[in-house]
Write a protein that holds these residues in place. Structure first.
Motif, short mmCIF file in Angstrom:
data_model
loop_
_atom_site.label_atom_id
_atom_site.label_comp_id
_atom_site.label_asym_id
_atom_site.label_seq_id
_atom_site.Cartn_x
_atom_site.Cartn_y
_atom_site.Cartn_z
N HIS A 119 0.80 -1.24 0.00
CA HIS A 119 0.00 0.00 0.00
C HIS A 119 0.82 1.27 0.00
O HIS A 119 0.39 2.28 0.52
CB HIS A 119 -0.89 0.07 1.25
N LYS B 291 2.88 5.26 -4.23
CA LYS B 291 1.94 6.36 -4.41
C LYS B 291 1.89 6.86 -5.84
O LYS B 291 0.84 7.16 -6.38
CB LYS B 291 2.31 7.51 -3.48
N ASN C 49 1.35 3.92 -10.44
CA ASN C 49 0.41 2.81 -10.53
C ASN C 49 -0.48 3.00 -11.75
O ASN C 49 -0.65 4.11 -12.25
CB ASN C 49 -0.40 2.67 -9.24
N GLN D 150 -9.85 1.80 -1.26
CA GLN D 150 -8.79 0.90 -0.86
C GLN D 150 -9.32 -0.14 0.14
O GLN D 150 -10.21 0.15 0.92
CB GLN D 150 -7.67 1.71 -0.20
N HIS E 253 -5.03 0.82 -5.22
CA HIS E 253 -5.19 2.23 -5.55
C HIS E 253 -6.45 2.42 -6.38
O HIS E 253 -6.83 1.55 -7.15
CB HIS E 253 -4.01 2.73 -6.37
#
Lengths: 270, 168
Positions: free
Chosen positions: A35, A38, A41, A132, A148
């Motif tokens: 996770h 950031k 993706n 999420q 995401h």
């Protein structure tokens, strides 16, 4: 000072290389922790759009097989509905109060299973109130967990991901462990931390345990293919043959646990 | 803006598309995929600025990463071979490189194959080390790198033969 500037100018290619290389390594390290990736993706406008249009072509090749699967599932649900003992009177049930899990249908528009950290892309996103940590399943079994989300797309951490950890148990005896993957065979996942005392036999069914706020209890995972004691000889390490063919996925369901926020708040308080 | 600029931009886009739409889905024998996008780095004009090449390599790697959800592994491997390219050039072409007179169309195939092989192996070893990211699985890393390298080199050489004449 002059010398420092000279040094920088002289080695500017090498320093530039170091800069770019360390940025890439930073992204890589982030992507290996759960996770945390950031920036990079595929749930964004560009990559989602490309994969979506590719999928709108390639889904035709699978159409017959996927239709058969859906008919089979309809058939199973119909037989459940008309054979159930207790007739549910739709007039008196309160449809708002008793909903524990909400389901959303979605399509997988990109499937990977060859790398060690596989991530799937699905064509539902924030617009369909996907967030999420929602679970993703098919009619056969679990697929993964939403990572995401963008407006129209969401990435899913597949079961075939070395960072994925899902709580699962033996169907017959409530002994529970963690479902992981060792990165080798896309048909086999590993269930670890099952206590030695548990009665494990080849062919036993593994289901989700309902101990996390993501999956409801009893969603099928797979059957025991092989098992052995781990190094410390206190726990079983079980190879689980997944019910899902992870290399051929199309229609999936996203599960939202309505009480997930409440449960997580309570856990975090302690 | 000259023709080299257009050729390279076109090559960038085509190679990314080929990589993302076709090559990532081959999965030969379960896990072997070629990565022919490194042709962009291999064929980038030698006389141009190395910093520009490195930045463009970073960009192409990052684009592939974006599509693959793989963090920065392609970016790292691409930047590395972009930086190490002069070394590969010197090894493969020898004195031709030192006089800055290489035209990829004119050199013989043996040195071309040598050059592509050097770049591919360096790229793939870094790529798979970062992807698997675990020293205990070194056998798996080398195995993946080796098989994918063979596939990539073959594909690169074939596309050089097929498309080589037109880009002159």
């Amino acid at each position: 000072m002059q010398q420092i500037i000279n040094f920088i100018i002289r080695n500017k290619t090498f320093l530039f290389f170091l800069l770019l290389f360390s940025i890439s390594i930073l992204f890589t390290i982030q992507s290996h922790s759960y996770h945390k990736s950031k920036f990079i993706n595929s749930a964004n406008f560009l990559t989602g759009g490309v994969y979506n249009s590719l999928n709108s072509i390639s889904e035709y090749f699978n159409l017959k097989y996927q239709n058969d699967l859906l008919v089979e599932e309809n058939n199973r649900l119909k037989s459940l509905l008309y054979n159930s003992e207790s007739q549910i009177d739709s007039v008196f049930t309160d449809s708002i109060k008793n909903v524990l899990y909400k389901f959303t249908a979605a399509n997988i528009i990109r499937n990977t299973y060859t790398s060690t950290d596989n991530i799937l892309l699905i064509n539902k996103g924030e617009k369909d109130s996907i967030q999420q940590d929602f679970g993703v399943i098919t009619n056969l079994g679990i697929v993964g967990i939403i990572d995401h989300t963008s407006k129209n797309y969401a990435t899913t951490i597949s079961v075939l991901n070395t960072t994925s950890k899902i709580s699962a148990q033996l169907k017959k005896s409530n002994h529970f462990g963690t479902l992981t993957w060792n990165g080798k065979d896309p048909a086999l996942a590993q269930l670890i931390d099952i206590p030695k005392i548990a009665p494990v036999i080849k062919g036993d069914t593994i289901v989700t345990s309902g101990r996390s706020s993501i999956f409801p209890e009893g969603i099928p995972v797979g059957t025991v293919d092989n098992f052995k004691l781990d190094l410390a000889e206190n726990y079983y390490e079980i190879d689980v043959k997944l019910f899902n063919d992870m290399t051929n996925l199309e229609h999936v369901y996203i599960i939202e646990n309505v009480d997930a926020k409440e449960i997580n708040n309570l856990i975090n308080e302690n | 803006m000259n023709s080299a600029f257009y050729t390279n931009s076109l090559r960038f886009i085509i190679l990314v598309m080929v990589q993302v739409l076709i090559c990532n889905h081959i999965n030969f024998l379960g896990y072997i995929n070629p990565y022919p996008y490194i042709l962009f780095i291999a064929l980038y004009p030698i006389k141009n600025n190395r910093m520009t090449l490195m930045f463009l390599s970073f960009l192409i790697g990052l684009t592939i990463d974006l599509f693959q959800d793989s963090g920065g592994i392609h970016a790292a491997a691409s930047v590395f071979i972009a930086y190490a390219r002069p070394l590969a050039l010197k090894n493969a072409f020898g004195t031709l490189y030192e006089y800055q007179t290489i035209k990829f169309e004119n050199v013989d195939y043996s040195s071309k194959i040598m050059y592509i092989t050097l770049l591919t192996i360096a790229h793939h070893v870094i790529l798979f080390s970062l992807e698997i990211f675990s020293a205990t699985k070194i056998i798996l890393i080398l195995q993946k790198a080796l098989f994918s390298s063979i596939f990539t080199i073959l594909l690169c050489i074939i596309s050089l033969i097929i498309f080589g004449k037109k880009t002159k």
